[in-house]
Motif scaffolding. Sequence first.
Motif, PDB file in Angstrom:
ATOM      1  N   GLY A 223       0.933  -1.128   0.001  1.00 49.88           N
ATOM      2  CA  GLY A 223       0.255   0.072   0.162  1.00 49.88           C
ATOM      3  C   GLY A 223       0.973   1.213  -0.082  1.00 49.88           C
ATOM      4  N   LEU A 224       1.951   1.122   0.774  1.00 53.37           N
ATOM      5  CA  LEU A 224       2.734   2.437   0.803  1.00 53.37           C
ATOM      6  C   LEU A 224       3.562   2.632  -0.716  1.00 53.37           C
ATOM      7  N   PHE A 225       3.751   1.502  -1.195  1.00 55.64           N
ATOM      8  CA  PHE A 225       4.505   1.630  -2.359  1.00 55.64           C
ATOM      9  C   PHE A 225       3.543   2.068  -3.539  1.00 55.64           C
ATOM     10  N   LEU A 226       2.261   1.858  -3.633  1.00 59.57           N
ATOM     11  CA  LEU A 226       1.530   2.170  -4.423  1.00 59.57           C
ATOM     12  C   LEU A 226       1.119   3.473  -4.440  1.00 59.57           C
ATOM     13  N   TYR A 227       0.773   3.807  -3.035  1.00 62.31           N
ATOM     14  CA  TYR A 227       0.522   5.288  -2.738  1.00 62.31           C
ATOM     15  C   TYR A 227       1.442   6.173  -3.235  1.00 62.31           C
ATOM     16  N   ASP A 228       2.687   5.931  -2.708  1.00 66.88           N
ATOM     17  CA  ASP A 228       3.775   6.783  -3.370  1.00 66.88           C
ATOM     18  C   ASP A 228       4.013   6.897  -4.876  1.00 66.88           C
ATOM     19  N   PHE A 229       3.822   5.612  -5.544  1.00 67.12           N
ATOM     20  CA  PHE A 229       3.913   5.690  -6.955  1.00 67.12           C
ATOM     21  C   PHE A 229       2.772   6.627  -7.443  1.00 67.12           C
ATOM     22  N   LEU A 230       1.558   6.411  -7.119  1.00 71.40           N
ATOM     23  CA  LEU A 230       0.671   7.233  -7.672  1.00 71.40           C
ATOM     24  C   LEU A 230       0.708   9.016  -7.196  1.00 71.40           C
ATOM     25  N   PHE A 231       0.978   9.226  -6.040  1.00 71.37           N
ATOM     26  CA  PHE A 231       0.903  10.397  -5.833  1.00 71.37           C
ATOM     27  C   PHE A 231       2.379  11.233  -6.534  1.00 71.37           C
ATOM     28  N   PHE A 232       3.315  10.460  -6.716  1.00 70.06           N
ATOM     29  CA  PHE A 232       4.701  10.941  -7.644  1.00 70.06           C
ATOM     30  C   PHE A 232       4.158  11.967  -8.676  1.00 70.06           C
ATOM     31  N   GLY A 284      -7.753  21.808  -0.196  1.00 73.91           N
ATOM     32  CA  GLY A 284      -8.704  20.798  -0.210  1.00 73.91           C
ATOM     33  C   GLY A 284      -8.447  19.747  -1.421  1.00 73.91           C
ATOM     34  N   VAL A 285      -8.000  20.206  -2.511  1.00 72.97           N
ATOM     35  CA  VAL A 285      -7.523  19.482  -3.652  1.00 72.97           C
ATOM     36  C   VAL A 285      -6.245  18.625  -3.144  1.00 72.97           C
ATOM     37  N   GLU A 286      -5.525  19.034  -2.355  1.00 75.37           N
ATOM     38  CA  GLU A 286      -4.299  17.924  -1.961  1.00 75.37           C
ATOM     39  C   GLU A 286      -4.986  17.058  -0.951  1.00 75.37           C
ATOM     40  N   GLU A 287      -5.783  17.459  -0.043  1.00 74.90           N
ATOM     41  CA  GLU A 287      -6.320  16.551   0.842  1.00 74.90           C
ATOM     42  C   GLU A 287      -7.033  15.217  -0.113  1.00 74.90           C
ATOM     43  N   THR A 288      -7.729  15.740  -1.026  1.00 76.65           N
ATOM     44  CA  THR A 288      -8.747  14.742  -1.884  1.00 76.65           C
ATOM     45  C   THR A 288      -7.504  14.034  -2.697  1.00 76.65           C
ATOM     46  N   THR A 289      -6.747  14.663  -3.341  1.00 73.22           N
ATOM     47  CA  THR A 289      -5.588  13.802  -3.906  1.00 73.22           C
ATOM     48  C   THR A 289      -4.831  12.732  -3.114  1.00 73.22           C
ATOM     49  N   ASP A 290      -4.526  13.101  -1.883  1.00 73.07           N
ATOM     50  CA  ASP A 290      -4.082  12.099  -1.035  1.00 73.07           C
ATOM     51  C   ASP A 290      -4.894  11.216  -0.606  1.00 73.07           C
ATOM     52  N   VAL A 291      -6.306  11.374  -0.287  1.00 69.26           N
ATOM     53  CA  VAL A 291      -7.033  10.246   0.179  1.00 69.26           C
ATOM     54  C   VAL A 291      -7.397   9.365  -1.081  1.00 69.26           C
ATOM     55  N   VAL A 292      -7.584   9.838  -2.249  1.00 67.84           N
ATOM     56  CA  VAL A 292      -7.917   9.107  -3.369  1.00 67.84           C
ATOM     57  C   VAL A 292      -6.730   8.054  -3.718  1.00 67.84           C
ATOM     58  N   CYS A 293      -5.397   8.699  -3.840  1.00 63.36           N
ATOM     59  CA  CYS A 293      -4.209   7.712  -4.034  1.00 63.36           C
ATOM     60  C   CYS A 293      -4.242   6.588  -2.819  1.00 63.36           C
ATOM     61  N   SER A 294      -4.398   6.941  -1.751  1.00 59.98           N
ATOM     62  CA  SER A 294      -4.305   5.893  -0.621  1.00 59.98           C
ATOM     63  C   SER A 294      -5.417   4.821  -0.851  1.00 59.98           C
ATOM     64  N   ILE A 295      -6.719   5.256  -1.113  1.00 60.74           N
ATOM     65  CA  ILE A 295      -7.692   4.413  -1.334  1.00 60.74           C
ATOM     66  C   ILE A 295      -7.540   3.538  -2.292  1.00 60.74           C
ATOM     67  N   MET A 296      -7.071   4.099  -3.545  1.00 63.12           N
ATOM     68  CA  MET A 296      -6.974   3.482  -4.664  1.00 63.12           C
ATOM     69  C   MET A 296      -5.663   1.967  -4.473  1.00 63.12           C
ATOM     70  N   ALA A 297      -4.841   2.656  -3.739  1.00 63.58           N
ATOM     71  CA  ALA A 297      -3.612   1.659  -3.469  1.00 63.58           C
ATOM     72  C   ALA A 297      -4.318   0.459  -2.573  1.00 63.58           C
ATOM     73  N   LEU A 298      -5.073   0.842  -1.636  1.00 61.82           N
ATOM     74  CA  LEU A 298      -5.725  -0.385  -0.908  1.00 61.82           C
ATOM     75  C   LEU A 298      -6.556  -1.242  -1.697  1.00 61.82           C
ATOM     76  N   ARG A 299      -7.284  -0.638  -2.539  1.00 66.41           N
ATOM     77  CA  ARG A 299      -8.409  -1.267  -3.122  1.00 66.41           C
ATOM     78  C   ARG A 299      -7.741  -2.221  -4.391  1.00 66.41           C
TER      79      ARG A 299
END
Length: 387
Positions: A223-232, A284-299
């Motif tokens: 999850g950390l790996f995918l979140y980091d990859f998507l957020f980059f 608000g845009v940053e928070e949304t981006t962070d949350v979406v990247c994290s949820i996508m990684a876990l899903r």
Amino acid sequence: MRIATIVLYLAWPGSCFVQFPGSRTTRRPPSHTKPRPTPVIALPEADAPFSDTRKRVNSAAAALDALSLPPPASTPVFQAIALGLVTAGVLCHSALDANLASIWATVRATPWFRHDMFEPLVAVGSFFVWIHLWLGADMVASSKRFPRIASKLRERQIVPKPVQASGEQKMSRWYAGWPLETAVYLLPLWAIATWTDWFAPRRAALNFVAPSAFRVAKEIVGGLFLYDFLFFFTHVFIHRFNPTQPLVGMRPTNRRGGPLFRMLHGKHHISSDVRASDTVRLTGVEETTDVVCSIMALRLLRAHPLSRCLYNIVITFLLVELHCGYDMPWSPQHVVPFGLIGGSRRHHAHHADGSKYYQKFFTYMDNAAGFTHRFVKKEQHEKPLVA
């Protein structure tokens, strides 16, 4: 005195910042606009002078200079502890699996764990704990009440702070707007949980069998790996794309950035000398981006609910540690071998400069894309030469 100051500012309507006595900031000069003959990035002026001799030194240069320092002397001790824990986990995996099965059988039946808002509340609670633990460290470091502990903490500061005649340190501003950030984060999720079926996959996952310790570890790291990859990619785009000059392409920028950066990400980069509270200083845009990247990684991983819960605790710790302003010997950037983890050194340099180090946790994409600084020998230059 400092605790009373924080309480008063938090209680006072409209307050967003807490400023410790004696702290101040200075205006930065405008960044260079003309092209340079060599690709050397101009460093911004510091928010405040630092060093015990009160010499005015650029905080951005200090953050970049910390990148070339060797690990703390006590790092091998923590590496040995980490290796011992991993080894014990591998050897005792059967006992860990049995304990996880017992925990899962208990928590899956509780209404608070089954609630759709459980994971967001775990994330918020974890942020609160980690941020305020570092606030305590800042208070001790800036105080003269515990000189031995304060001295050790000051040695580990990435950007040393100025010391007043009284023996106390001047700290940069502490962001006290976290109650607002909490509302901005929780209220949309509560609305989604109330009026949509967005959390249906988690409800279905509550019927999973108990996970193994290996599965939990794999899903947290994955999850950390995918979140980091998507957020980059979003991070690079916000920093480097200038909508006023779309034909120029993705150009290096300093920490002031273009209009897109200033509108969506500038709030997070308001200070080149970051502190733990800056972790949640987001638009608000940053928070949304962070949350979406994290949820996508876990899903994408179809993570188990226990893994998701522990993932929220781990990722909030790592995010706050990135912004803590300290270079601790137990930091993952030192404990994990082969330079795989960026850590607080790189992220502090990112806040100081803004043109490099876009990954939050790992280093492989920054290294591959050349988003790193090139240092020369310190004996020849007072400041690192960056390109």
